[in-house]
Design a protein around this motif. Structure first.
Motif, PDB file in Angstrom:
ATOM      1  N   ASN A 202       0.854  -1.184   0.000  1.00 51.50           N
ATOM      2  CA  ASN A 202       0.000   0.000   0.000  1.00 51.50           C
ATOM      3  C   ASN A 202       0.892   1.236   0.000  1.00 51.50           C
ATOM      4  N   ALA A 203       0.341   2.370  -0.452  1.00 51.55           N
ATOM      5  CA  ALA A 203       1.133   3.600  -0.523  1.00 51.55           C
ATOM      6  C   ALA A 203       0.396   4.749   0.148  1.00 51.55           C
ATOM      7  N   ASP A 204      -0.228   4.464   1.294  1.00 49.87           N
ATOM      8  CA  ASP A 204      -0.925   5.516   2.030  1.00 49.87           C
ATOM      9  C   ASP A 204       0.077   6.359   2.802  1.00 49.87           C
ATOM     10  N   PHE A 205      -0.361   7.539   3.205  1.00 48.52           N
ATOM     11  CA  PHE A 205       0.566   8.520   3.769  1.00 48.52           C
ATOM     12  C   PHE A 205       1.139   8.092   5.118  1.00 48.52           C
ATOM     13  N   VAL A 206       2.320   8.613   5.408  1.00 47.99           N
ATOM     14  CA  VAL A 206       2.924   8.482   6.730  1.00 47.99           C
ATOM     15  C   VAL A 206       3.231   9.881   7.238  1.00 47.99           C
ATOM     16  N   ALA A 207       3.305  10.029   8.558  1.00 48.31           N
ATOM     17  CA  ALA A 207       3.446  11.343   9.168  1.00 48.31           C
ATOM     18  C   ALA A 207       4.222  11.229  10.469  1.00 48.31           C
ATOM     19  N   PRO A 208       4.708  12.359  11.009  1.00 46.80           N
ATOM     20  CA  PRO A 208       5.374  12.316  12.312  1.00 46.80           C
ATOM     21  C   PRO A 208       4.432  11.778  13.377  1.00 46.80           C
ATOM     22  N   ARG A 209       4.983  11.037  14.323  1.00 51.60           N
ATOM     23  CA  ARG A 209       4.169  10.439  15.372  1.00 51.60           C
ATOM     24  C   ARG A 209       4.156  11.291  16.636  1.00 51.60           C
TER      25      ARG A 209
END
Length: 551
Positions: A202-209
């Protein structure tokens, strides 16, 4: 490394330029546009059966998925990797009168140069390495990365050992009708082309945790989600005689206090912890104003899980509801007693006892008591209720419970626990079989190879922390643990149904390698171009090649 930046950026802007807000006609427009784009590639012009535009099944909206595949010629192999990504976005109400610019990144960024925005966003805007706009992060840049790789291997099939399948699905942001429909096509292709699905990416977004987090995350597996729901009945009374009844809003407020933000309801696995539940809706069901307390109230709560099953969650939230009910009655009684002391009225001990039952328990009870009369009535009621287009599946479920409650002979205050929405299964990638082992090794090797090309740490985690269509590529729950999903959903079989066997039939380990950015679903949604347009496609490509070369 593949030179991907400019082509993925161009594709991203092209896709962002299409207003494809979920549950609107835009979902049709982007699917047809994407199909037309892929059909223009020489490979698909010559292999027309390898590209399809398909309407979703049993859906209340007309919308489409686009699926395509490229067969590698380097070496004959049935090993197949699925690339997946959604085409829809959330709405743009937060843009207010500037909503049209949400789909024009360059114009939107020109406007933002003269707007008051947070310092971090200002620095990123001025850097020239960030793209702003609805869907730029979630997740049209990720889908564009997949499109780039599909096109590359359609032009160079001699470099590919095995096969690539692309699934560009609609409706990820609401009810996942897109991926649930696409599963049937994946099953059909599996049979027709002898595809051996060995991994999905999958290529869904990632973000700071967290604040100051510099990591760029890739994920093995994904968090699961349920929507525990509660129908609360009280004892009605005139507000002038408040202590002669029990307001269900009072009980449900205590339920929210018990559930929301409660760390005891976090689910830990492999050293990673879910966020606790939080209220997503809390209302009473009075149709109009009067001075009588409400007859009933309704609430539902987001519930994430890493290792718990639907059966576990039902038991946990039922216990929590009982605690909340006990607390509500205790507080009620204490306040009633204090009121009597100051008003001079005579105190009467409260007779109500906490009563918490599941929808399944109530339904079985009513079937035993009323037989076919009740069953036939509810079937007709559910059918007629389908005509009310104002009801989503959650409110539809609440109305079904409300109708069933009318048949209860004992009308003492009660909390009825049920599910009112889709269950998104959790996926744990632990190396429990060969495909998982190969995928884990491929991901770790790809990160090791790519890391020197990028300044920030690329970190592998176990559970993608946001709800996504990854959940529908594999199923960990057995039938017993999964049963409460259907048995306690009043919409099941009428307004709502999921064939979980389709998921079992695909059952492929899935990872997420997606674009990096900030403020997804917000006005300042943005993605970092260097990571998203260069690192993501190449990281994905290395994983693909390692997996397929294991054949």
């Amino acid at each position: 490394m593949l030179n991907s930046r400019e082509e993925v950026l161009s594709l991203t802007k092209q896709l962002v330029g299409i207003n494809s807000i979920v549950n609107t006609e835009g979902e049709m427009v982007i699917a047809h546009s994407l199909y037309t784009l892929l059909a223009s590639y020489p490979y698909f012009a010559e292999n027309q059966k390898n590209l399809v535009l398909e309407q979703t099944i049993d859906d209340y909206h007309e919308r489409y998925n686009v699926l395509a595949f490229v067969k590698g010629t380097k070496k004959s192999s049935n090993r197949t990797v699925i690339l997946m990504g959604h085409t829809d976005t959330v709405g743009v109400g937060d843009f207010n009168q500037l909503y049209e610019y949400a789909f024009s990144p360059d114009e939107w960024m020109d406007i933002l140069k003269n707007e008051e925005i947070p310092n971090t966003a200002r620095e990123q805007l001025d850097s020239g390495d960030w793209l702003f706009g609805r869907g730029a992060l979630d997740m049209k840049s990720g889908l564009s990365s997949h499109l780039f790789l599909l096109k590359y291997y359609s032009e160079h099939p001699e470099e590919l050992e095995g096969n690539l399948v692309l699934v560009a699905e609609c409706d990820e942001e609401d009810s996942s009708n897109g991926i649930l429909s696409a599963l049937k096509t994946l099953k059909k292709w599996k049979k027709e082309h002898q595809f051996e699905y060995v991994a999905a990416i999958n290529a869904d977004f990632v973000a700071p945790r967290y604040e100051g987090d510099k990591n760029r995350y890739v994920y093995k597996g994904t968090v699961g989600k349920l929507l525990p729901s509660f129908f609360v009945t009280g004892a009605e009374t005139h507000v002038g005689a408040a202590f002669e009844g029990l307001d269900p809003n009072f009980v449900i407020a205590e339920l929210t206090r018990q559930l929301s933000y409660n760390p005891e309801l976090c689910n830990e696995a492999h050293g990673e912890v879910t966020v606790p539940p939080v209220s997503l809706k809390q209302i009473d069901l009075k149709p109009a104003y009067d001075v009588q307390t409400a007859l009933s109230a309704f609430a539902y709560y987001n519930f994430f899980l890493h290792s718990w099953t639907p059966k576990d969650v039902l038991e946990i939230v039922t216990k929590q509801a009982d605690i909340a009910f006990q607390n509500a009655i205790k507080i009620y009684e204490e306040r009633y007693q204090r009121f009597c002391e100051v008003s001079g009225q005579k105190f009467q001990p409260v007779s109500w006892k906490p009563r918490v039952i599941t929808y399944e328990e109530m339904d079985q009870m009513l079937k035993l008591t009323h037989g076919n009369t009740y069953t036939n009535h509810m079937q007709e009621f559910k059918y007629d209720l389908l005509n009310d287009e104002t009801l989503d599946i959650r409110m539809y479920a609440a109305r079904v419970v409300e109708e069933a409650w009318k048949w209860m002979e004992d009308k003492n205050p009660t909390i009825i626990v049920f599910n009112s929405s889709l269950y998104s299964p959790r996926i744990e990638i632990t190396g429990k079989n060969e495909n998982e082992n190969v995928l884990i090794e491929a991901l770790e090797k790809a990160v090791e190879d790519i890391q020197p090309s990028y300044e920030y740490p690329i970190v592998v985690k176990n559970f993608y922390p946001y709800i996504s269509d990854m959940s529908f590529m594999a199923l960990s729950d057995d039938d017993k643990d999964l049963a409460p999903v259907a048995d306690n959903n009043p919409s099941w079989g009428s307004k709502f149904f999921v064939n979980y066997q389709d998921i079992r039939d695909i059952n492929v380990p899935v990872i997420n390698i997606g674009p990096y950015g900030m403020d997804a679903h917000k006005k300042l949604e943005r993605m970092e171009m260097t990571y998203s347009l260069e690192i993501v496609p190449n990281l994905t490509n290395k994983v693909i090649l390692t997996i397929l070369n294991k054949g």
